[in-house]
Design an enzyme around this catalytic site. Structure first.
Site, PDB file in Angstrom:
ATOM      1  N   ASP A   1       0.793  -1.196   0.032  1.00  0.00           N
ATOM      2  CA  ASP A   1       0.008  -0.085  -0.148  1.00  0.00           C
ATOM      3  C   ASP A   1       0.833   1.244   0.086  1.00  0.00           C
ATOM      4  O   ASP A   1       1.826   1.490   0.686  1.00  0.00           O
ATOM      5  CB  ASP A   1      -0.902  -0.070   1.339  1.00  0.00           C
ATOM      6  CG  ASP A   1      -1.864   1.365   1.470  1.00  0.00           C
ATOM      7  OD1 ASP A   1      -2.828   0.842   0.533  1.00  0.00           O
ATOM      8  OD2 ASP A   1      -1.758   1.811   2.088  1.00  0.00           O
TER       9      ASP A   1
ATOM     10  N   GLU B   1       1.659  -0.318  -4.991  1.00  0.00           N
ATOM     11  CA  GLU B   1       0.888   0.725  -5.319  1.00  0.00           C
ATOM     12  C   GLU B   1       1.758   1.884  -5.432  1.00  0.00           C
ATOM     13  O   GLU B   1       2.020   2.468  -4.504  1.00  0.00           O
ATOM     14  CB  GLU B   1      -0.249   0.988  -4.290  1.00  0.00           C
ATOM     15  CG  GLU B   1      -1.404   1.795  -4.633  1.00  0.00           C
ATOM     16  CD  GLU B   1      -2.051   2.578  -3.745  1.00  0.00           C
ATOM     17  OE1 GLU B   1      -3.181   3.218  -3.815  1.00  0.00           O
ATOM     18  OE2 GLU B   1      -1.658   2.431  -2.618  1.00  0.00           O
TER      19      GLU B   1
END
Ligand code: NOJ
Length: 533
Positions: free
Chosen positions: A210, A260
């Site tokens: 993330d 990401e």
């Protein structure tokens, strides 16, 4: 259970994989409390095997107060009781693997929950403060935040600093419930490498990272100055050392990473994909691209070139839990197609959007690399405009209520048209719209023209035709507004984004189409086909 089948390309499976994203809270509710859970996923594994996916990526399933849908983790080694137990997660990983489906977990390294033991100890004044970014404020009495960094939630004017009663401020690029970790501290690095090992030991095949480009911060935390290089909190060089040590951990387990990484600069993006760093990263340029042949071709070419420079496979994604659902995005004719153009009451032509989403599915599944499918995308679910009083996403509140937030793509899935709550389980945590049963999986399985039938056929073809997936792509001459390219083994993909029908290459066999050809055998507008030359 579905047919067990061997996972393909054992060693480099991830270079061509179709990876299905599971937002557990909204996937299937096994215990009837209205929240999706691991029992629900386990019960639907045969559906996922039938769909033909190679792997599942689970959004964070860890212990969390759910201030940001689980991206606020209180314990990275425990499953949130709303979803199940660690033992159940282990069973799920093993059962999926028996069906040839690998598992990816989602690690959130930039921040933790304010309920994480480290942050609680920091609040109590312990040495754990060094694990975060605590600073005195500016101004005569420290009443001003230490710097001017903008919030990472689009449209939010909220500060990224929160002041404590003792006068100090702490940094949170997202909500106040998500304090940022100090990645210059060795304990932070060590803890995350142990978390990676913990999940690899439990049989996961990969990890989604993330906010992967945000972890490292300029230690002086200076103000943000537009265009100043290096940026104080995005894409800092220190990150590469972190990911090289993560890569060594993953290599010991044959595990893979998908980062990401939202970066406009393709050269900077590719640096994360060097052979000793991350295996893959999400490609958001394709997702953000309007339905326009020229712009899509440019995006595809740039993506392939930047990945080729480091020998990494591209990833293709049309939708995820943060963006407006595909059929709605492609059906929005007035706001353009920018997924950030979230607004209340935006006029949408869903029939057009669905037609384009079908063509986009065949386009992305024919491109070299791996493909991510977000739960419900295979059902053609639209974005839902939720009643204001049911919205839970912090993005909505941090925008002062102007941005609908991301709950519209997180509405619990419809499984069975005639069951209560469209077969999701209990009364869902976000309300389902009245027409949800029309999208139910059980209805679509029976309908050869449904979105689900298209996805199943496409994934089946991709599995039996190794020419799709990783490998070369060659553009073919095509009329204005048409994308046509060849893959290996004589496989062709033609997508018509022009206004009228176009002729297909002669001497080709039709393998699959997103819509029927017209009466003259021409390819209609907003339609894609897979052919064999
Ligand atoms: C990206 C995640 O996809 C999003 O859902 C989350 O809000 C932020 N990172 C913060 O963790």
């Amino acid at each position: 259970m579905g047919q067990p089948r061997p996972a393909r390309n054992q060693s480099a499976w991830w270079r061509s994989a179709v990876i299905y994203q599971v937002y557990v809270r909204s996937f299937a509710d096994g215990d009837g409390d209205g929240t999706g859970d691991l029992a629900g996923v386990r019960a639907r594994l045969p559906y996922l095997a039938e769909l033909g996916v190679d792997a599942l990526w689970f959004n964070p399933w860890y212990l969390s107060p759910l201030a940001d849908g689980g991206y606020d983790v209180a314990d990275y080694r425990a499953i949130d009781p709303a979803f199940g137990t660690l033992a159940e997660a282990e069973k799920l990983i093993a059962e999926a693997r028996e069906l040839g489906i690998r598992t990816l977990v989602d690690i959130v390294p930039n921040h933790v929950s304010d309920q994480h033991p480290w942050f609680r100890a920091a609040l109590a004044g312990g040495p754990e403060r060094d694990l975060f970014h605590f600073r005195p404020g500016r101004g005569e009495h420290g009443e001003l935040p230490p710097n001017d960094w903008p919030s990472q939630f689009a449209g939010s004017a909220e500060p990224v600093w929160t002041r404590l009663p003792d006068g100090d401020w702490y940094l949170h690029l997202f909500t106040p419930e998500q304090p940022d970790l100090n990645w210059a501290h060795p304990a932070v690095r060590q803890e995350h490498e142990e978390i990676l090992r913990f999940w690899f030991e439990r049989g996961v095949a990969g990890v989604r990272i993330d906010s992967a480009a945000l972890l490292a911060k300029d230690p002086d935390l200076p103000d943000f100055v537009e265009g100043r290089d290096p940026n104080p909190y995005v894409d800092r060089d220190e990150l590469h050392d972190i990911y090289r040590s993560w890569r060594a951990v993953a290599d010991a387990y044959d595990g893979i990473f998908v980062g990401e990484v939202w970066l406009p600069d393709s050269e900077r993006f590719a640096r994360y994909l060097r052979p000793d760093e991350l295996h893959t990263a999400f490609n958001f340029s394709f997702l953000s691209c309007p339905w326009d042949a020229g712009r899509l071709r440019t995006s595809i070419d740039e993506t392939l070139a930047e990945h080729a420079s480091v020998g990494a496979p591209a990833t293709w994604v049309l939708c995820n839990h943060d963006v407006t659902r595909t059929v709605t995005r492609y059906g929005r004719t007035d706001t353009g197609f920018d997924f950030t153009a979230k607004a209340f009451g935006t006029p949408t032509d869903l029939a057009l959007g669905t037609r384009r989403a079908r063509a986009a599915a065949l386009l992305s599944l024919a491109l070299p690399g791996s493909v991510y499918v977000y739960q419900g995308e295979e059902l053609g679910l639209p974005e839902v405009e939720l009643p204001l009083d049911s919205i839970q996403d912090p993005m909505h509140f941090r925008s002062g209520g102007t941005d609908p937030g991301r709950d519209g793509c997180r509405v619990p899935l419809p499984w069975a048209a005639d069951a209560p709550y469209a077969g999701f389980g209990g009364d869902p945590w976000l309300p389902q719209p009245a027409d949800w049963p029309a999208y139910a999986a059980d209805r679509q399985v029976e309908d050869p023209t449904s979105m689900l039938s298209l996805y199943r056929a496409a994934l089946r073809a991709r599995r039996t035709e190794p020419g799709f997936g990783d490998g070369p792509l060659n553009w073919l001459p095509a009329p204005e507004g048409v994308l046509a390219f060849a893959r290996t083994d004589g496989l062709l993909c033609v997508v018509n984004l022009a206004d009228g029908p176009v002729e297909l290459p002669v001497h080709s066999e039709l393998l699959l189409g997103s819509a029927p050809l017209d009466a003259d055998g021409f390819l209609p507008s907003d339609t894609a086909v897979w052919l064999r030359a």
